[in-house]
Design a protein around this motif. Structure first.
Motif, PDB file in Angstrom:
ATOM      1  N   THR A 102      30.620  55.659  -5.226  1.00 50.34           N
ATOM      2  CA  THR A 102      30.035  56.231  -6.436  1.00 50.34           C
ATOM      3  C   THR A 102      29.036  55.237  -7.032  1.00 50.34           C
ATOM      4  O   THR A 102      29.372  54.075  -7.265  1.00 50.34           O
TER       5      THR A 102
ATOM      6  N   THR B   6      26.501  54.366 -10.131  1.00 52.49           N
ATOM      7  CA  THR B   6      26.193  54.649 -11.533  1.00 52.49           C
ATOM      8  C   THR B   6      24.736  54.314 -11.813  1.00 52.49           C
ATOM      9  O   THR B   6      24.292  53.185 -11.553  1.00 52.49           O
TER      10      THR B   6
ATOM     11  N   LYS C 228      21.909  54.122 -14.674  1.00 48.26           N
ATOM     12  CA  LYS C 228      21.432  54.153 -16.048  1.00 48.26           C
ATOM     13  C   LYS C 228      20.029  54.765 -16.048  1.00 48.26           C
ATOM     14  O   LYS C 228      19.401  54.875 -14.989  1.00 48.26           O
TER      15      LYS C 228
ATOM     16  N   SER D 274      29.851  63.600 -15.590  1.00 46.89           N
ATOM     17  CA  SER D 274      29.141  62.345 -15.343  1.00 46.89           C
ATOM     18  C   SER D 274      28.162  62.449 -14.173  1.00 46.89           C
ATOM     19  O   SER D 274      27.349  61.553 -13.969  1.00 46.89           O
TER      20      SER D 274
ATOM     21  N   THR E 144      23.377  57.987 -18.843  1.00 42.68           N
ATOM     22  CA  THR E 144      23.877  57.387 -17.605  1.00 42.68           C
ATOM     23  C   THR E 144      24.632  58.450 -16.816  1.00 42.68           C
ATOM     24  O   THR E 144      25.443  59.197 -17.373  1.00 42.68           O
ATOM     25  N   CYS E 145      24.371  58.527 -15.503  1.00 42.79           N
ATOM     26  CA  CYS E 145      25.047  59.511 -14.659  1.00 42.79           C
ATOM     27  C   CYS E 145      25.379  58.871 -13.314  1.00 42.79           C
ATOM     28  O   CYS E 145      25.014  57.723 -13.042  1.00 42.79           O
ATOM     29  N   THR E 146      26.062  59.619 -12.458  1.00 49.89           N
ATOM     30  CA  THR E 146      26.537  59.057 -11.198  1.00 49.89           C
ATOM     31  C   THR E 146      26.138  59.929 -10.009  1.00 49.89           C
ATOM     32  O   THR E 146      25.990  61.143 -10.121  1.00 49.89           O
TER      33      THR E 146
END
Length: 235
Positions: A164, A166, A168, A98, A132-134
Motif C-alpha cells: 500500500t 500513501t 500526499k 482512503s 492524502t490517499c492510497t
C-alpha cells in the motif's frame, strides 16, 4: 377376703382401659410430630434429605461474583484484534475512504529505459487532489488507436508483492511497462495513439498520449507486462 361389688370391679376395669388407650394415643401423637416433612419456603433451596442437618445448611451458597460486576452479567468477551485480509496476517484491505480514485489522479508515461532487447517505460500516477490517499496493487493499461480501439491484448502482470502506497497531494507512484523490442522478437506491431491507464480498484481510465513508437500486438514474444506500483516516478 374383701368382697368387691360387681359394679365397682366393672368401673375399675373401664378406668384402666381408658388409661391404656390414653397412653397409646399419646405415643402415636409423639411419632406424628417427628415424621412430618419440613416445609420449603418460597425462594429457598429444597431441604436436604438428612434430617440431622439444620435448614440453614441446606441452602446452596451463590457463586462468588467479581467486585463491581452483577451476578447476572455475561462474562466479558475479548476485544477482537485487528487482523489481515487472510488467515496468514497479510496486508489489510485498503478502505474505500482512503483509496485514490481516478478523478483524483493524473497519469503520464516517463522516458524509455531500454536494455537487453527490452523496452521499459514507467507509467506514473500522481495525486492531484487536496487530500492524502492510497494506491495498492497493479494499474490496468491498454494501447488504443486514434479511434479508441484497443491494439493487442491486455498487459500481463509481473510477479511481485504489492504494498500500500500513501500519496500526499502532489506525490506519485509508478509501475513498469515492459515488452520485447519488436525488431528483435519479430512480433507484429502497431503504433498506438494513446495509452489508457486505470488506477487499481477503479473502472474509469486516464488517457495518455503515446510517443514511444511501435509496440508488439501479436505473434511471438508480443506480451506486454506491468509491474506492481512503487513509490516515486521512476526506478
Amino acid at each position: 377376703m374383701v368382697y368387691t361389688p360387681r359394679s365397682a370391679r366393672h368401673g375399675a376395669l373401664l378406668v384402666g382401659t381408658v388409661a391404656v388407650l390414653g397412653l397409646l394415643t399419646a405415643c402415636g401423637n409423639s411419632h406424628d410430630v417427628h415424621s412430618n416433612p419440613p416445609v420449603t419456603a418460597s425462594g429457598t433451596a429444597a431441604p436436604a434429605t438428612d434430617s440431622t442437618k439444620s435448614p440453614a445448611s441446606t441452602t446452596s451458597a451463590p457463586a462468588s461474583t467479581p467486585a463491581g460486576a452483577s451476578a447476572s452479567s455475561p462474562a466479558s468477551k475479548p476485544t477482537p484484534t485487528a487482523g489481515g485480509g487472510g488467515g496468514g496476517g497479510g496486508t489489510a484491505p485498503v478502505p474505500d475512504s482512503s483509496r485514490c480514485h481516478t478523478s483524483e489522479l493524473s497519469a503520464s508515461v516517463g522516458r524509455n529505459d531500454p536494455g537487453a532487447g527490452q523496452e521499459n517505460f514507467p507509467v506514473v500516477l500522481t495525486n492531484k487532489s487536496g487530500r492524502t490517499c492510497t494506491l495498492h496493487g497493479y494499474p490496468g493499461a491498454a494501447f488504443v488507436n486514434g479511434s479508441g480501439s484497443q491494439l493487442g491484448p491486455d498487459p500481463r502482470r509481473e510477479s511481485g508483492s504489492p504494498t500500500t502506497i500513501t500519496l500526499k497531494p502532489g506525490q506519485s507512484a509508478w509501475a513498469g511497462l515492459t515488452y520485447s523490442n519488436p525488431g528483435v522478437s519479430g512480433a507484429e506491431t502497431a503504433t498506438p495513439a494513446a495509452l489508457l491507464v486505470t488506477p487499481p480498484n477503479e473502472r474509469d481510465a486516464l488517457k495518455v498520449a503515446w510517443s514511444g513508437g511501435t509496440v508488439p500486438v501479436s505473434g511471438n514474444s508480443s506480451s506486454v507486462f506491468l509491474s506492481a506500483l512503487s513509490p516515486g516516478t521512476a526506478p
